[in-house]
Design a protein around this motif. Structure first.
Motif, PDB file in Angstrom:
ATOM      1  N   ASP A 197       7.054  -7.995 -17.268  1.00  0.00           N
ATOM      2  CA  ASP A 197       7.794  -6.813 -16.825  1.00  0.00           C
ATOM      3  C   ASP A 197       6.949  -5.931 -15.902  1.00  0.00           C
ATOM      4  OD1 ASP A 197       6.251  -6.073 -18.913  1.00  0.00           O
ATOM      5  OD2 ASP A 197       7.722  -4.822 -19.907  1.00  0.00           O
ATOM      6  N   ALA A 198       6.111  -6.589 -15.116  1.00  0.00           N
ATOM      7  CA  ALA A 198       5.303  -5.842 -14.156  1.00  0.00           C
ATOM      8  C   ALA A 198       5.792  -6.105 -12.738  1.00  0.00           C
ATOM      9  CB  ALA A 198       3.835  -6.205 -14.306  1.00  0.00           C
ATOM     10  N   ALA A 199       7.121  -6.260 -12.606  1.00  0.00           N
ATOM     11  CA  ALA A 199       7.698  -6.590 -11.302  1.00  0.00           C
ATOM     12  C   ALA A 199       7.313  -5.580 -10.229  1.00  0.00           C
ATOM     13  CB  ALA A 199       9.210  -6.670 -11.416  1.00  0.00           C
ATOM     14  N   GLU A 200       7.030  -4.365 -10.661  1.00  0.00           N
ATOM     15  CA  GLU A 200       6.793  -3.321  -9.666  1.00  0.00           C
ATOM     16  C   GLU A 200       5.493  -3.535  -8.884  1.00  0.00           C
ATOM     17  OE1 GLU A 200       7.351   1.433  -9.478  1.00  0.00           O
ATOM     18  OE2 GLU A 200       7.867   0.460 -11.344  1.00  0.00           O
ATOM     19  N   VAL A 201       4.542  -4.267  -9.485  1.00  0.00           N
ATOM     20  CA  VAL A 201       3.304  -4.567  -8.766  1.00  0.00           C
ATOM     21  C   VAL A 201       3.633  -5.271  -7.455  1.00  0.00           C
ATOM     22  CG1 VAL A 201       1.246  -6.024  -8.801  1.00  0.00           C
ATOM     23  CG2 VAL A 201       1.803  -4.639 -10.774  1.00  0.00           C
ATOM     24  N   ALA A 204       4.264  -3.200  -4.364  1.00  0.00           N
ATOM     25  CA  ALA A 204       3.113  -2.668  -3.642  1.00  0.00           C
ATOM     26  C   ALA A 204       2.757  -3.592  -2.485  1.00  0.00           C
ATOM     27  CB  ALA A 204       1.929  -2.505  -4.584  1.00  0.00           C
ATOM     28  N   LEU A 212       2.687  -0.489   5.441  1.00  0.00           N
ATOM     29  CA  LEU A 212       1.333  -0.469   5.995  1.00  0.00           C
ATOM     30  C   LEU A 212       1.322  -0.948   7.447  1.00  0.00           C
ATOM     31  CD1 LEU A 212      -1.787  -0.328   4.891  1.00  0.00           C
ATOM     32  CD2 LEU A 212      -1.605  -2.800   5.002  1.00  0.00           C
ATOM     33  N   PHE A 220      -6.264   3.174   9.335  1.00  0.00           N
ATOM     34  CA  PHE A 220      -6.726   2.887   7.982  1.00  0.00           C
ATOM     35  C   PHE A 220      -8.230   2.677   7.879  1.00  0.00           C
ATOM     36  CE2 PHE A 220      -2.292   1.648   8.295  1.00  0.00           C
ATOM     37  CZ  PHE A 220      -1.769   2.399   7.259  1.00  0.00           C
ATOM     38  N   LEU A 224      -9.860  -1.241   3.656  1.00  0.00           N
ATOM     39  CA  LEU A 224      -8.448  -1.604   3.539  1.00  0.00           C
ATOM     40  C   LEU A 224      -8.098  -2.664   4.591  1.00  0.00           C
ATOM     41  CD1 LEU A 224      -6.019  -0.805   1.823  1.00  0.00           C
ATOM     42  CD2 LEU A 224      -5.403   0.866   3.550  1.00  0.00           C
TER      43      LEU A 224
ATOM     44  N   ALA B  23       3.574  -2.502 -19.781  1.00  0.00           N
ATOM     45  CA  ALA B  23       3.198  -3.255 -18.577  1.00  0.00           C
ATOM     46  C   ALA B  23       3.913  -2.690 -17.355  1.00  0.00           C
ATOM     47  CB  ALA B  23       3.537  -4.725 -18.755  1.00  0.00           C
ATOM     48  N   ALA B  24       5.180  -2.334 -17.532  1.00  0.00           N
ATOM     49  CA  ALA B  24       5.942  -1.773 -16.414  1.00  0.00           C
ATOM     50  C   ALA B  24       5.324  -0.451 -15.967  1.00  0.00           C
ATOM     51  CB  ALA B  24       7.394  -1.570 -16.826  1.00  0.00           C
ATOM     52  N   ALA B  27       2.217  -1.213 -14.015  1.00  0.00           N
ATOM     53  CA  ALA B  27       2.630  -1.721 -12.707  1.00  0.00           C
ATOM     54  C   ALA B  27       3.073  -0.582 -11.799  1.00  0.00           C
ATOM     55  CB  ALA B  27       3.763  -2.733 -12.870  1.00  0.00           C
ATOM     56  N   GLY B  28       3.811   0.362 -12.380  1.00  0.00           N
ATOM     57  CA  GLY B  28       4.288   1.489 -11.600  1.00  0.00           C
ATOM     58  C   GLY B  28       3.147   2.363 -11.095  1.00  0.00           C
ATOM     59  N   PHE B  30       0.124   1.385 -10.497  1.00  0.00           N
ATOM     60  CA  PHE B  30      -0.529   0.620  -9.434  1.00  0.00           C
ATOM     61  C   PHE B  30       0.221   0.781  -8.111  1.00  0.00           C
ATOM     62  CE2 PHE B  30      -0.876  -3.290  -6.948  1.00  0.00           C
ATOM     63  CZ  PHE B  30      -2.251  -3.392  -6.827  1.00  0.00           C
ATOM     64  N   THR B  31       1.549   0.624  -8.175  1.00  0.00           N
ATOM     65  CA  THR B  31       2.348   0.692  -6.955  1.00  0.00           C
ATOM     66  C   THR B  31       2.328   2.086  -6.345  1.00  0.00           C
ATOM     67  OG1 THR B  31       3.726  -1.031  -7.870  1.00  0.00           O
ATOM     68  CG2 THR B  31       4.621   0.162  -6.005  1.00  0.00           C
ATOM     69  N   ALA B  34      -0.941   2.526  -4.620  1.00  0.00           N
ATOM     70  CA  ALA B  34      -1.012   1.772  -3.367  1.00  0.00           C
ATOM     71  C   ALA B  34      -0.248   2.503  -2.256  1.00  0.00           C
ATOM     72  CB  ALA B  34      -0.443   0.365  -3.570  1.00  0.00           C
ATOM     73  N   PHE B  35       0.954   2.978  -2.572  1.00  0.00           N
ATOM     74  CA  PHE B  35       1.728   3.715  -1.562  1.00  0.00           C
ATOM     75  C   PHE B  35       1.024   5.013  -1.181  1.00  0.00           C
ATOM     76  CE2 PHE B  35       5.267   0.875  -2.316  1.00  0.00           C
ATOM     77  CZ  PHE B  35       5.881   0.849  -1.074  1.00  0.00           C
ATOM     78  N   ILE B  38      -1.607   4.268   1.435  1.00  0.00           N
ATOM     79  CA  ILE B  38      -1.051   4.069   2.779  1.00  0.00           C
ATOM     80  C   ILE B  38      -0.698   5.413   3.398  1.00  0.00           C
ATOM     81  CG2 ILE B  38       0.853   3.053   4.092  1.00  0.00           C
ATOM     82  CD1 ILE B  38       1.000   0.883   1.893  1.00  0.00           C
ATOM     83  N   LYS B  73       8.328   9.446  -9.782  1.00  0.00           N
ATOM     84  CA  LYS B  73       9.136   8.869 -10.863  1.00  0.00           C
ATOM     85  C   LYS B  73       9.659   9.961 -11.784  1.00  0.00           C
ATOM     86  CE  LYS B  73      10.122   4.604 -10.867  1.00  0.00           C
ATOM     87  NZ  LYS B  73      11.432   4.079 -11.271  1.00  0.00           N
ATOM     88  N   ARG B 124       2.899   8.082 -15.789  1.00  0.00           N
ATOM     89  CA  ARG B 124       2.769   7.569 -14.430  1.00  0.00           C
ATOM     90  C   ARG B 124       2.224   8.579 -13.452  1.00  0.00           C
ATOM     91  NH1 ARG B 124       7.436   3.337 -13.042  1.00  0.00           N
ATOM     92  NH2 ARG B 124       6.556   3.724 -11.004  1.00  0.00           N
TER      93      ARG B 124
END
Lengths: 289, 266
Positions: A197-201, A204, A212, A220, A224, B23-24, B27-28, B30-31, B34-35, B38, B73, B124
């Motif tokens: 359930d870590a689809a959100e990674v 990124a 980017l 940048f 990076l 885990a979600a 993951a959130g 991390f994302t 990352a954003f 940028i 979020k 988060r």
């Protein structure tokens, strides 16, 4: 249309007869399933038109942000608006295509969790093709067409010193870029076998990656840039080939021929992603429910 | 059980439910980080070109980015809170069960959403912000009162955010398929809350308009309180007025909608 859309029993039989049949079988299954989804969407044409339009509008927001920035400045990281639009156009078009073709893969985590992946395993067609074509959404053309429009505008407005090599590099860049993004989608789905359930990674790297690439590499930090050149080679989608076309200095002091490596990089990426996918699929244990 | 305690329990339930998906959450985080990275670099290029753009100096602009990633979020600027679930319940008719409960529909969902927002804030929000503070030069307030004032503004932003999304969800009573409304809400929320660019960077009349809309409560307002760019009391008043107006609108739409349910036979 109706004839070609019928899923027939022939799909499986063909595989053993033809060499390289597995790939052909996959492509065939993919088109049949995608076709089915298109037909089902087309049952509600107004809804489809509206969704495509909103898809166009929502993805255009990124470019609106760039326009807003340029309403206050003349250059960003040494790039003009037209040059940024060129980067944006290539990034958005290639990502949009990859997202349309294979973007449904990101649903893998959910399918693993709720056990519906098992349904795909028992069907006589490659799982990868089935996953990729699942809920195929033609409305995602909205992003691609929006990116293509921006790219077209940039090409008209830019004063590029065209050579045969640069002209040739344009389609090569678009195809390789799309392939690199496809590889990211496949690798991301393979990762979801492990982290369910870590689809959100994945977001990124997919949505983050395209965002980017919409900005000049000069913006940048060097670390990076190294990361997206040597580790996850997104720089080959547009930064390197585009700087060659635009005649701008290369990031990281790379040699000029690096701009022409995109197809090779794309092939390696797709190969590695394929291996990761196979490893992921092999490690899959059903939820048992 | 007092009514107040009921809603506290509902909110706690919302908090726990979102806290289940560890885990979600990772993951959130991390994302969002990352954003944030940028965005920070694009902002640095922008402020390098035009220092003091929109009245911010560079550390303030960088802080703005990380506040945005941290609250994204929590405040569900573009959607993605409890309203998707409520919409689904309206579509399937399960909302009839909610209406039977000896609790107010709007308050029930508000409590759930506040529980959710509370978890997203802690689960988060904190990490991307700390990451930003460690690796970038940020404008952090030295006095405790500003931090507290910021938290109050975030709480008010949660109310405004819920009020908007509740209206979005109620539209499902009339439109069976809410996809279009959700997309429109996402578009407006993303653009008008200052997630793309701080609203004070928007040029001319466009800037005036977006700053007056309720969405400016969702990121611009708390960020400006944090950065010392806005008077906290004035900001609270702005946010509170929008919260009251939108919650009242939600209540009116709700009573119109529930009458519909009775007519349909639920």
């Amino acid at each position: 249309m109706a004839e070609s859309c019928r899923l027939d029993a022939g799909v499986h039989r063909r595989a053993e007869e033809v060499p390289g049949g597995r790939v052909r079988e996959g492509v065939r299954a993919y088109f049949l399933i995608a076709c089915m989804w298109i037909r089902s969407t087309m049952a509600y044409r107004t809804s489809f038109a509206l969704m495509t339009l909103t898809n166009f509008a929502t993805t255009a927001l990124d470019f609106v942000a760039i326009l807003l920035m340029f309403s206050r400045v003349d250059a960003l990281g040494g790039y003009s608006l037209q040059q940024v639009a060129f980067l944006y156009g290539v990034s958005s078009t290639t990502f949009g295509l990859a997202d349309m073709v294979i973007g449904s893969m990101e649903r893998l985590g959910r399918r693993v969790r709720d056990g519906t992946l098992d349904t795909l395993l028992v069907r006589p067609a490659p799982v990868l093709a089935q996953m990729a074509a699942d809920q195929f959404a033609l409305r995602r053309l909205g992003r691609t067409s929006q990116g293509a429009l921006v790219l077209g505008w940039a090409l008209l407005r830019l004063d590029i010193d065209w050579t045969p090599l640069k002209v040739l590099l344009m389609p090569v860049m678009l195809v390789s870029g799309c392939a690199i993004f496809c590889a990211v989608f496949i690798a991301g789905a393979a990762f979801q076998f492990v982290a369910q359930d870590a689809a959100e990674v994945q977001n990124a790297f997919t949505y983050g990656g395209t965002t980017l690439l919409q900005y000049p590499p000069t913006v940048f930090a060097t670390e990076l840039l190294r990361g997206v050149t040597y580790v996850l080679p997104l720089a080959f989608v547009n930064w390197l080939p585009a700087t060659y076309v635009l005649g701008l200095p290369y990031p990281l002091g790379l040699p000029e021929w690096a701009a022409f490596l995109s197809p090779l990089v794309a092939a390696v990426c797709v190969g590695l992603a394929g291996l990761a996918w196979r490893a992921g699929l092999r490690s899959y244990r059903s939820t048992g429910s | 059980m007092g009514a107040g305690r009921l809603y506290v329990a509902v909110a706690a339930g919302g908090f726990r439910r979102y806290a289940t998906y560890r885990a979600a959450t990772v993951a959130g985080v991390f994302t969002n980080t990352a954003f944030g990275l940028i965005l920070v670099y694009t902002y640095m290029a922008l402020w390098d070109e035009r220092p003091h753009l929109g009245g911010y100096d560079l550390p303030q602009a960088i802080t703005y980015v990380w506040i945005g990633q941290s609250l994204f979020k929590t405040l569900a600027n573009g959607g993605g809170g409890v309203e998707t679930e409520l919409m689904e319940r309206i579509r399937t008719g399960d909302v009839a069960v909610d209406l039977y409960r000896p609790a107010d529909l709007q308050l029930w969902w508000l409590a759930t959403d506040l529980g959710r927002a509370g978890f997203e804030f802690l689960g988060r929000g904190v990490v991307p912000f700390v990451f930003g503070a460690l690796f970038f030069d940020m404008a952090l307030p030295a006095d405790v009162t500003t931090w507290l004032a910021f938290l109050v503004s975030v709480a008010l932003a949660m109310l405004v955010s819920f009020a908007i999304r509740y209206l979005v969800a109620l539209s499902a009573f009339w439109l069976m398929d809410g996809t279009g409304v959700i997309q429109m809400a996402w578009l407006l929320g993303w653009f008008c809350s200052g997630m793309l660019l701080p609203l004070n960077v928007f040029p001319g009349a466009l800037g005036e308009v977006v700053r007056a809309l309720p969405w400016s409560s969702l990121l611009q307002a708390p960020a400006d309180v944090f950065l010392g760019q806005a008077d906290p009391l004035g900001t609270y008043a702005f946010q509170a007025v929008w919260a009251v107006v939108l919650l009242a609108a939600g209540r009116m739409v709700q009573s119109a909608a529930t009458r519909r349910v009775v007519v349909q036979g639920g």
